[in-house]
Design an enzyme around this catalytic site. Structure first.
Site, PDB file in Angstrom:
ATOM      1  N   HIS A  99     -19.228  -7.737 -27.130  1.00 60.46           N
ATOM      2  CA  HIS A  99     -19.330  -6.750 -28.213  1.00 60.46           C
ATOM      3  C   HIS A  99     -19.627  -5.339 -27.713  1.00 60.46           C
ATOM      4  O   HIS A  99     -19.563  -4.385 -28.505  1.00 60.46           O
ATOM      5  CB  HIS A  99     -20.371  -7.200 -29.242  1.00 60.46           C
ATOM      6  CG  HIS A  99     -20.007  -6.835 -30.644  1.00 60.46           C
ATOM      7  ND1 HIS A  99     -20.548  -7.446 -31.755  1.00 60.46           N
ATOM      8  CD2 HIS A  99     -19.143  -5.902 -31.144  1.00 60.46           C
ATOM      9  CE1 HIS A  99     -20.035  -6.918 -32.852  1.00 60.46           C
ATOM     10  NE2 HIS A  99     -19.187  -5.977 -32.514  1.00 60.46           N
ATOM     11  N   ASP A 122     -21.797 -10.136 -38.074  1.00 62.79           N
ATOM     12  CA  ASP A 122     -22.435 -10.541 -36.820  1.00 62.79           C
ATOM     13  C   ASP A 122     -23.762 -11.232 -37.106  1.00 62.79           C
ATOM     14  O   ASP A 122     -24.460 -10.873 -38.059  1.00 62.79           O
ATOM     15  CB  ASP A 122     -22.681  -9.265 -35.990  1.00 62.79           C
ATOM     16  CG  ASP A 122     -22.924  -9.511 -34.517  1.00 62.79           C
ATOM     17  OD1 ASP A 122     -23.428 -10.592 -34.153  1.00 62.79           O
ATOM     18  OD2 ASP A 122     -22.634  -8.601 -33.722  1.00 62.79           O
ATOM     19  N   HIS A 124     -26.133 -10.834 -35.099  1.00 61.94           N
ATOM     20  CA  HIS A 124     -27.077  -9.903 -34.478  1.00 61.94           C
ATOM     21  C   HIS A 124     -26.865  -8.489 -35.007  1.00 61.94           C
ATOM     22  O   HIS A 124     -25.782  -8.154 -35.497  1.00 61.94           O
ATOM     23  CB  HIS A 124     -26.892  -9.923 -32.960  1.00 61.94           C
ATOM     24  CG  HIS A 124     -26.947 -11.301 -32.361  1.00 61.94           C
ATOM     25  ND1 HIS A 124     -25.807 -12.070 -32.174  1.00 61.94           N
ATOM     26  CD2 HIS A 124     -27.990 -12.051 -31.962  1.00 61.94           C
ATOM     27  CE1 HIS A 124     -26.162 -13.241 -31.654  1.00 61.94           C
ATOM     28  NE2 HIS A 124     -27.480 -13.262 -31.524  1.00 61.94           N
ATOM     29  N   ASP A 126     -27.203  -5.729 -33.018  1.00 58.49           N
ATOM     30  CA  ASP A 126     -26.656  -4.903 -31.937  1.00 58.49           C
ATOM     31  C   ASP A 126     -27.165  -3.466 -32.030  1.00 58.49           C
ATOM     32  O   ASP A 126     -26.437  -2.504 -31.786  1.00 58.49           O
ATOM     33  CB  ASP A 126     -25.124  -4.950 -31.933  1.00 58.49           C
ATOM     34  CG  ASP A 126     -24.598  -6.336 -31.596  1.00 58.49           C
ATOM     35  OD1 ASP A 126     -25.388  -7.173 -31.116  1.00 58.49           O
ATOM     36  OD2 ASP A 126     -23.402  -6.591 -31.816  1.00 58.49           O
ATOM     37  N   HIS A 139     -24.131  -5.563 -24.691  1.00 53.54           N
ATOM     38  CA  HIS A 139     -23.473  -6.083 -25.896  1.00 53.54           C
ATOM     39  C   HIS A 139     -24.436  -6.174 -27.081  1.00 53.54           C
ATOM     40  O   HIS A 139     -23.993  -6.376 -28.212  1.00 53.54           O
ATOM     41  CB  HIS A 139     -22.778  -7.432 -25.632  1.00 53.54           C
ATOM     42  CG  HIS A 139     -23.678  -8.628 -25.587  1.00 53.54           C
ATOM     43  ND1 HIS A 139     -23.214  -9.910 -25.809  1.00 53.54           N
ATOM     44  CD2 HIS A 139     -25.002  -8.762 -25.318  1.00 53.54           C
ATOM     45  CE1 HIS A 139     -24.213 -10.772 -25.704  1.00 53.54           C
ATOM     46  NE2 HIS A 139     -25.299 -10.101 -25.398  1.00 53.54           N
ATOM     47  N   ASP A 226     -17.858 -10.194 -34.925  1.00 49.90           N
ATOM     48  CA  ASP A 226     -18.325 -11.030 -33.821  1.00 49.90           C
ATOM     49  C   ASP A 226     -18.235 -12.478 -34.281  1.00 49.90           C
ATOM     50  O   ASP A 226     -18.786 -12.832 -35.330  1.00 49.90           O
ATOM     51  CB  ASP A 226     -19.777 -10.651 -33.492  1.00 49.90           C
ATOM     52  CG  ASP A 226     -20.324 -11.327 -32.250  1.00 49.90           C
ATOM     53  OD1 ASP A 226     -19.962 -12.500 -32.005  1.00 49.90           O
ATOM     54  OD2 ASP A 226     -21.126 -10.693 -31.542  1.00 49.90           O
ATOM     55  N   ASP A 228     -19.774 -14.937 -33.428  1.00 47.36           N
ATOM     56  CA  ASP A 228     -21.059 -15.624 -33.604  1.00 47.36           C
ATOM     57  C   ASP A 228     -21.669 -15.352 -34.973  1.00 47.36           C
ATOM     58  O   ASP A 228     -22.700 -15.928 -35.327  1.00 47.36           O
ATOM     59  CB  ASP A 228     -22.044 -15.330 -32.460  1.00 47.36           C
ATOM     60  CG  ASP A 228     -22.640 -13.930 -32.468  1.00 47.36           C
ATOM     61  OD1 ASP A 228     -22.733 -13.297 -33.534  1.00 47.36           O
ATOM     62  OD2 ASP A 228     -23.036 -13.458 -31.385  1.00 47.36           O
ATOM     63  N   GLU A 271     -16.301 -11.560 -28.707  1.00 49.72           N
ATOM     64  CA  GLU A 271     -17.250 -12.578 -28.219  1.00 49.72           C
ATOM     65  C   GLU A 271     -16.689 -14.007 -28.220  1.00 49.72           C
ATOM     66  O   GLU A 271     -17.444 -14.976 -28.300  1.00 49.72           O
ATOM     67  CB  GLU A 271     -18.580 -12.520 -28.999  1.00 49.72           C
ATOM     68  CG  GLU A 271     -19.379 -11.248 -28.785  1.00 49.72           C
ATOM     69  CD  GLU A 271     -20.116 -11.164 -27.452  1.00 49.72           C
ATOM     70  OE1 GLU A 271     -20.054 -12.145 -26.658  1.00 49.72           O
ATOM     71  OE2 GLU A 271     -20.752 -10.121 -27.177  1.00 49.72           O
TER      72      GLU A 271
END
Length: 299
Positions: A99, A122, A124, A126, A139, A226, A228, A271
């Site tokens: 990412h 995402d 996360h 980030d 990332h 992303d 994830d 990712e």
């Protein structure tokens, strides 16, 4: 949505520590992205991959930024490529890679908009910087860097900063935030739909609110997805899986609603790590979601 799409791969694996995510662009191509989008009536130009340098030798641990030089150089090259795609009036579709490549994507995109919106799909946030990151992995920093926070080698890519404003960002699917990121979100009043909101409101309402929030304040919207963000059962081939994520079907609904909104002007899917995957499942999921984003319907 523009009917001409340029695909660019970014085989970047230096923004984190798990090898294999550099093969993500190849996995997505192998899963049939070009054929899928051509079937929907798009003119596709695959312009290949950005060249990524080697990992930094003699890593300088004092700045808590792993592979800073190589990540920054790769993102500079990506930013120039994205800028050129938009100048040709084509839709940039970026295939990652980790990412950290979003720094370059946004640097190339944002110069073409006064009020670029960003949907950050995402697990996360980030939103780390070198000061708050537990790992030093870049990332985990691209959204913060694009907002103008972090090392100048990251914030100044494209020779301007910031690329985006906090009030034009919506994070969807967050369920693993570091303490520094939680503070950043509160201080900058960033709109975040965690899994709690998705569970409570349902994905349809989350997307309705997101679209309503962005449509009147932005002149373009970038989707940074992303894999994830999805539950690991649906997308196992990611480097930082987090249980309890967005389902496959919820993700399709989100993409379908974005397609109907005609808001999205650029996108990246990142990712995907084939080494950690099962029979290229995660790349196939990414391609299926791209299908929905670009207007594919069940009926």
């Amino acid at each position: 949505m523009i009917k001409k799409i340029s695909i660019v791969g970014v085989p970047m694996d230096l923004g984190q520590m798990r090898r294999g995510v550099d093969m993500g662009p190849s996995a997505i191509r192998y899963a049939g992205v070009v054929e899928r989008l051509e079937k929907l009536g798009y003119e596709i130009k695959d312009i290949g991959d950005i060249e990524i340098g080697a990992a930094d030798r003699g890593h300088d641990s004092s700045n808590n930024l792993r592979n800073l030089k190589a990540v920054a150089e790769g993102n500079e090259r990506l930013a120039k490529k994205i800028d050129g795609i938009i100048q040709q009036n084509r839709f940039p579709l970026v295939l990652g890679g980790d990412h950290s490549i979003a720094i370059g994507t946004l640097a190339g995109v944002a110069k073409h908009y006064k009020e670029l919106g960003v949907i950050w799909y995402d697990a996360h946030g980030d939103l780390n910087t070198a000061d708050t990151s537990p790992s030093g992995n870049i990332h985990g920093m691209p959204l913060a860097a694009s907002l103008g926070y972090g090392h100048p080698s990251l914030t100044e890519i494209g020779k301007y900063s910031p690329k985006i404003k906090p009030e034009n960002v919506v994070v969807i699917g967050a369920r693993d935030l570091d303490d520094g990121e939680k503070e950043f979100i509160k201080e900058n009043n960033i709109k975040v739909y965690t899994m709690h909101e998705i569970d409570r409101l349902g994905m349809a309402q989350v997307m309705e609110q997101t679209i309503d929030y962005l449509k009147n304040r932005t002149d373009g919207v970038h989707l940074s997805l992303d894999l994830d963000g999805l539950d690991p059962n649906d997308a196992p081939g990611v480097g930082t899986p987090v249980l309890g994520g967005i389902s496959y079907r919820e993700s399709h609904l989100a993409m379908e609603m974005l397609a109907e909104s005609h808001l999205i002007t650029s996108a990246e899917f990142v990712e995907i790590n084939p080494i950690l995957d099962r029979e290229n499942q995660t790349a196939k999921v990414a391609v299926a979601l791209m299908g929905s984003l670009f207007g594919e319907k069940l009926l």
